[in-house]
Design a protein around this motif. Structure first.
Motif, PDB file in Angstrom:
ATOM      1  N   ALA A 237       4.682  16.043   2.130  1.00  0.00           N
ATOM      2  CA  ALA A 237       5.693  15.942   3.189  1.00  0.00           C
ATOM      3  C   ALA A 237       6.387  14.590   3.189  1.00  0.00           C
ATOM      4  O   ALA A 237       7.579  14.499   3.485  1.00  0.00           O
ATOM      5  N   ALA A 238       5.656  13.534   2.858  1.00  0.00           N
ATOM      6  CA  ALA A 238       6.245  12.189   2.877  1.00  0.00           C
ATOM      7  C   ALA A 238       5.313  11.214   2.187  1.00  0.00           C
ATOM      8  O   ALA A 238       4.104  11.453   2.087  1.00  0.00           O
TER       9      ALA A 238
ATOM     10  N   ASN B 114       0.837  -1.197   0.000  1.00  0.00           N
ATOM     11  CA  ASN B 114       0.000   0.000   0.000  1.00  0.00           C
ATOM     12  C   ASN B 114       0.871   1.247   0.000  1.00  0.00           C
ATOM     13  O   ASN B 114       1.925   1.275   0.640  1.00  0.00           O
ATOM     14  N   VAL B 115       0.429   2.286  -0.712  1.00  0.00           N
ATOM     15  CA  VAL B 115       1.150   3.554  -0.767  1.00  0.00           C
ATOM     16  C   VAL B 115       0.182   4.686  -0.457  1.00  0.00           C
ATOM     17  O   VAL B 115      -0.903   4.753  -1.033  1.00  0.00           O
ATOM     18  N   LYS B 116       0.577   5.574   0.431  1.00  0.00           N
ATOM     19  CA  LYS B 116      -0.196   6.779   0.717  1.00  0.00           C
ATOM     20  C   LYS B 116       0.777   7.952   0.794  1.00  0.00           C
ATOM     21  O   LYS B 116       1.997   7.776   0.694  1.00  0.00           O
ATOM     22  N   PHE B 117       0.250   9.137   0.976  1.00  0.00           N
ATOM     23  CA  PHE B 117       1.114  10.294   1.157  1.00  0.00           C
ATOM     24  C   PHE B 117       0.463  11.248   2.146  1.00  0.00           C
ATOM     25  O   PHE B 117      -0.741  11.166   2.410  1.00  0.00           O
ATOM     26  N   VAL B 118       1.281  12.116   2.708  1.00  0.00           N
ATOM     27  CA  VAL B 118       0.800  13.108   3.659  1.00  0.00           C
ATOM     28  C   VAL B 118       1.185  14.482   3.131  1.00  0.00           C
ATOM     29  O   VAL B 118       2.358  14.724   2.810  1.00  0.00           O
ATOM     30  N   TYR B 119       0.210  15.371   3.018  1.00  0.00           N
ATOM     31  CA  TYR B 119       0.487  16.725   2.558  1.00  0.00           C
ATOM     32  C   TYR B 119       1.277  17.494   3.611  1.00  0.00           C
ATOM     33  O   TYR B 119       1.124  17.277   4.816  1.00  0.00           O
TER      34      TYR B 119
END
Length: 220
Positions: free
Chosen positions: A76-77, A9-14
């Protein structure tokens, strides 16, 4: 390998929600408790540091430095989870499981960026045992006392990578890149599991997973 042999799974954080990132990092670091976390490569440190940091505070600070810029919504990541299917992991001898998960994690991250023809960004990761059902991709909980651990890795990746000229550039993660990640993870898993168990045992495990998947489809 079967498409459910390893869940990626891949997500991101603004950047605008950096407090959310800090909370995630702190949770990853301390969730297993002061005395029960999984040691990394025999070290008391919880994070494996590949350039991003060895504590949640250090990782958070570096993510701020390496965040995207000049975008409408800066990132951010990126966060990744690598989750080998429980029975696949149980087939690995207990004294080899952590080493195998370390190798799968690092090989998949490096292989993914190589497939994208991008330099591998700074990243850190931590290994966990699941404690609640919602941590598992299939939503099922294996009791910790049953011996059926659900081992998985959380990876924090900088959203930019350093180019040859020293500048930091963002990388795209769309459907093509997600497909590449899934393929790399399965290929690395097949390589590692075949080395550890032999091709016949891997084929047997794949067949069992296929039968179990078909059974779930019928039940659904």
């Amino acid at each position: 390998m079967h498409q459910r042999s390893v869940i990626t799974n891949v997500k991101f954080v603004y950047q605008s929600k950096k407090s959310e990132l800090r909370g995630k990092l702190k949770s990853f670091q301390y969730r297993d408790g002061a005395d029960e976390h999984l040691e990394q490569d025999g070290s008391p440190e919880r994070w494996v540091n590949n350039g991003l940091g060895q504590s949640f505070g250090e990782i958070f600070s570096n993510c701020q430095e390496m965040a995207t810029t000049h975008m409408q919504n800066n990132v951010a990541a990126r966060t990744l989870v690598f989750s080998p299917q429980v029975d696949m992991m149980q087939a690995i001898p207990e004294d080899r499981r952590l080493d195998v998960l370390h190798e799968l994690t690092e090989a998949t991250v490096d292989g993914w960026f190589e497939e994208m023809d991008k330099p591998t960004p700074e990243h850190s990761y931590i290994l966990h045992r699941a404690e609640t059902a919602d941590e598992r991709p299939d939503g099922q909980l294996k009791d910790r006392d049953s011996g059926m651990e659900f081992l998985h890795a959380h990876v924090i990746v900088a959203p930019t990578s350093e180019e040859i000229d020293g500048s930091r550039q963002p990388y795209k993660v769309y459907s093509k890149q997600l497909k590449q990640l899934h393929e790399v993870a399965r290929n690395e898993m097949e390589r590692i599991w075949t080395r550890e168990l032999g091709p016949e045992r891997v084929a047997e495990l794949n067949q069992q997973l296929e039968e179990m998947t078909e059974l779930h489809i019928v039940k659904d």
